[in-house]
Structures are given as structure tokens and as C-alpha cells.
Scaffold this motif. Structure first.
Motif, PDB file in Angstrom:
ATOM      1  N   LYS A 135       7.201  -4.467  79.858  1.00  0.00           N
ATOM      2  CA  LYS A 135       8.200  -3.438  79.601  1.00  0.00           C
ATOM      3  C   LYS A 135       8.947  -3.073  80.888  1.00  0.00           C
ATOM      4  O   LYS A 135      10.175  -2.957  80.894  1.00  0.00           O
ATOM      5  N   ILE A 136       8.214  -2.905  81.986  1.00  0.00           N
ATOM      6  CA  ILE A 136       8.844  -2.534  83.252  1.00  0.00           C
ATOM      7  C   ILE A 136       9.790  -3.638  83.728  1.00  0.00           C
ATOM      8  O   ILE A 136      10.904  -3.356  84.189  1.00  0.00           O
ATOM      9  N   ASN A 137       9.375  -4.896  83.593  1.00  0.00           N
ATOM     10  CA  ASN A 137      10.244  -6.001  83.999  1.00  0.00           C
ATOM     11  C   ASN A 137      11.516  -6.046  83.174  1.00  0.00           C
ATOM     12  O   ASN A 137      12.614  -6.228  83.720  1.00  0.00           O
ATOM     13  N   ALA A 162      21.186  10.528  77.862  1.00  0.00           N
ATOM     14  CA  ALA A 162      20.201  11.617  77.864  1.00  0.00           C
ATOM     15  C   ALA A 162      18.894  11.135  77.242  1.00  0.00           C
ATOM     16  O   ALA A 162      17.797  11.458  77.725  1.00  0.00           O
ATOM     17  N   LYS A 163      19.004  10.344  76.192  1.00  0.00           N
ATOM     18  CA  LYS A 163      17.809   9.810  75.543  1.00  0.00           C
ATOM     19  C   LYS A 163      17.085   8.824  76.471  1.00  0.00           C
ATOM     20  O   LYS A 163      15.851   8.826  76.550  1.00  0.00           O
ATOM     21  N   VAL A 164      17.852   7.991  77.185  1.00  0.00           N
ATOM     22  CA  VAL A 164      17.261   7.049  78.137  1.00  0.00           C
ATOM     23  C   VAL A 164      16.516   7.810  79.228  1.00  0.00           C
ATOM     24  O   VAL A 164      15.395   7.458  79.609  1.00  0.00           O
ATOM     25  N   THR A 165      17.124   8.878  79.733  1.00  0.00           N
ATOM     26  CA  THR A 165      16.499   9.686  80.773  1.00  0.00           C
ATOM     27  C   THR A 165      15.190  10.278  80.278  1.00  0.00           C
ATOM     28  O   THR A 165      14.175  10.264  80.988  1.00  0.00           O
ATOM     29  N   LYS A 166      15.189  10.779  79.048  1.00  0.00           N
ATOM     30  CA  LYS A 166      13.976  11.363  78.470  1.00  0.00           C
ATOM     31  C   LYS A 166      12.879  10.311  78.310  1.00  0.00           C
ATOM     32  O   LYS A 166      11.719  10.556  78.653  1.00  0.00           O
ATOM     33  N   LEU A 167      13.244   9.127  77.836  1.00  0.00           N
ATOM     34  CA  LEU A 167      12.259   8.060  77.643  1.00  0.00           C
ATOM     35  C   LEU A 167      11.722   7.545  78.980  1.00  0.00           C
ATOM     36  O   LEU A 167      10.522   7.252  79.096  1.00  0.00           O
ATOM     37  N   MET A 168      12.581   7.443  79.976  1.00  0.00           N
ATOM     38  CA  MET A 168      12.138   6.989  81.292  1.00  0.00           C
ATOM     39  C   MET A 168      11.200   8.024  81.920  1.00  0.00           C
ATOM     40  O   MET A 168      10.210   7.659  82.562  1.00  0.00           O
ATOM     41  N   THR A 169      11.490   9.307  81.724  1.00  0.00           N
ATOM     42  CA  THR A 169      10.619  10.360  82.236  1.00  0.00           C
ATOM     43  C   THR A 169       9.260  10.311  81.559  1.00  0.00           C
ATOM     44  O   THR A 169       8.225  10.466  82.208  1.00  0.00           O
ATOM     45  N   ARG A 170       9.259  10.060  80.266  1.00  0.00           N
ATOM     46  CA  ARG A 170       8.010   9.942  79.520  1.00  0.00           C
ATOM     47  C   ARG A 170       7.179   8.776  80.047  1.00  0.00           C
ATOM     48  O   ARG A 170       5.973   8.895  80.272  1.00  0.00           O
ATOM     49  N   ILE A 216       2.599   6.649  83.501  1.00  0.00           N
ATOM     50  CA  ILE A 216       2.151   5.890  84.667  1.00  0.00           C
ATOM     51  C   ILE A 216       1.439   6.806  85.655  1.00  0.00           C
ATOM     52  O   ILE A 216       0.384   6.460  86.198  1.00  0.00           O
ATOM     53  N   GLN A 217       1.997   8.006  85.890  1.00  0.00           N
ATOM     54  CA  GLN A 217       1.365   8.948  86.802  1.00  0.00           C
ATOM     55  C   GLN A 217      -0.018   9.360  86.301  1.00  0.00           C
ATOM     56  O   GLN A 217      -0.962   9.487  87.088  1.00  0.00           O
ATOM     57  N   LYS A 218      -0.146   9.561  84.997  1.00  0.00           N
ATOM     58  CA  LYS A 218      -1.435   9.932  84.414  1.00  0.00           C
ATOM     59  C   LYS A 218      -2.455   8.820  84.615  1.00  0.00           C
ATOM     60  O   LYS A 218      -3.606   9.077  84.995  1.00  0.00           O
ATOM     61  N   ASP A 219      -2.035   7.579  84.393  1.00  0.00           N
ATOM     62  CA  ASP A 219      -2.948   6.456  84.575  1.00  0.00           C
ATOM     63  C   ASP A 219      -3.357   6.294  86.032  1.00  0.00           C
ATOM     64  O   ASP A 219      -4.512   5.965  86.323  1.00  0.00           O
TER      65      ASP A 219
END
Length: 114
Positions: free
Chosen positions: A28-30, A66-74, A79-82
Motif C-alpha cells: 500500500k505504501i509503495n 480532504a478525504k485523501v488527507t483524512k485517510l493518510m492521517t488515519r 503506523i505510529q500505533k504499531d
């Protein structure tokens, strides 16, 4: 195809990839990195005399961004949680392997008399 239309299509593809929970995180990141690079190139190719359809796409892209920003933040929060879970697990494994490593030596008494 105009640059605005290409940018719009790439944005929709980016949203679909970010919403897909079945993909492996590395894959997904790639894909996201590749699409963001393509979007950057499409954005650079936009020229000011826009047609009516391009203006309509532009207004729709505002809400999509705005939706892209929200999904990227999620995704960033996941990742931070992991990373946090992994660092806690690493720390607790280290304490289990050597439980006396982190003990403070403050307050130790040393007698010089023999």
C-alpha cells in the motif's frame, strides 16, 4: 486527457488504495508513493485557462483532497500505533532477558573499612 482530468483520476485511485484494508501495508505504501508522484507531475502540468468541465473537476477535487488527507492521517496513526507497540514489546523483551540491567545503583553503600 487534460492534466486536471489525470489529477482527478489519480486522486480517485489513491482514495481506493487507501480505503482498501486487504492490501499489505508495504504494498500500500509503495502504491501510494507512486500515485503521489504521478499526482505531483499532473499538478505541475496544469495551465490556468480552464474549461467548464475542468472547473467542475476542480471543485470536486477539493472535497476529494480532504478525504485523501483524512485517510493518510488515519494510515499514519496506524503506523505510529504499531511502532509504539513494537517498541514496548522490544523493551519488555529486553527486561525479561536481563532483569537487573535497568536497576538504579543510586543509594548503594560502599564500606571502605577492612
Amino acid at each position: 486527457m487534460s492534466s486536471v482530468q489525470r489529477f482527478y483520476d489519480l486522486t480517485l485511485e489513491l482514495i481506493s488504495i487507501l480505503e482498501n484494508t486487504q492490501l499489505d501495508r508495504d504494498v500500500k505504501i509503495n502504491k501510494v508513493e507512486i500515485l503521489l508522484e504521478k499526482r505531483q507531475q499532473a499538478m505541475a502540468g496544469m495551465a490556468p485557462p480552464y474549461s467548464d468541465t475542468e472547473k467542475d473537476l476542480g471543485t470536486r477535487m477539493i472535497s476529494l483532497n480532504a478525504k485523501v488527507t483524512k485517510l493518510m492521517t488515519r494510515e499514519k496513526l496506524f503506523i505510529q500505533k504499531d511502532i509504539k507497540v513494537l517498541s514496548v514489546k522490544k523493551e519488555s523483551t529486553g527486561k525479561y532477558a536481563n532483569p537487573y540491567q535497568s536497576m538504579a545503583t543510586d543509594g548503594m553503600f560502599y564500606d571502605e573499612r577492612k
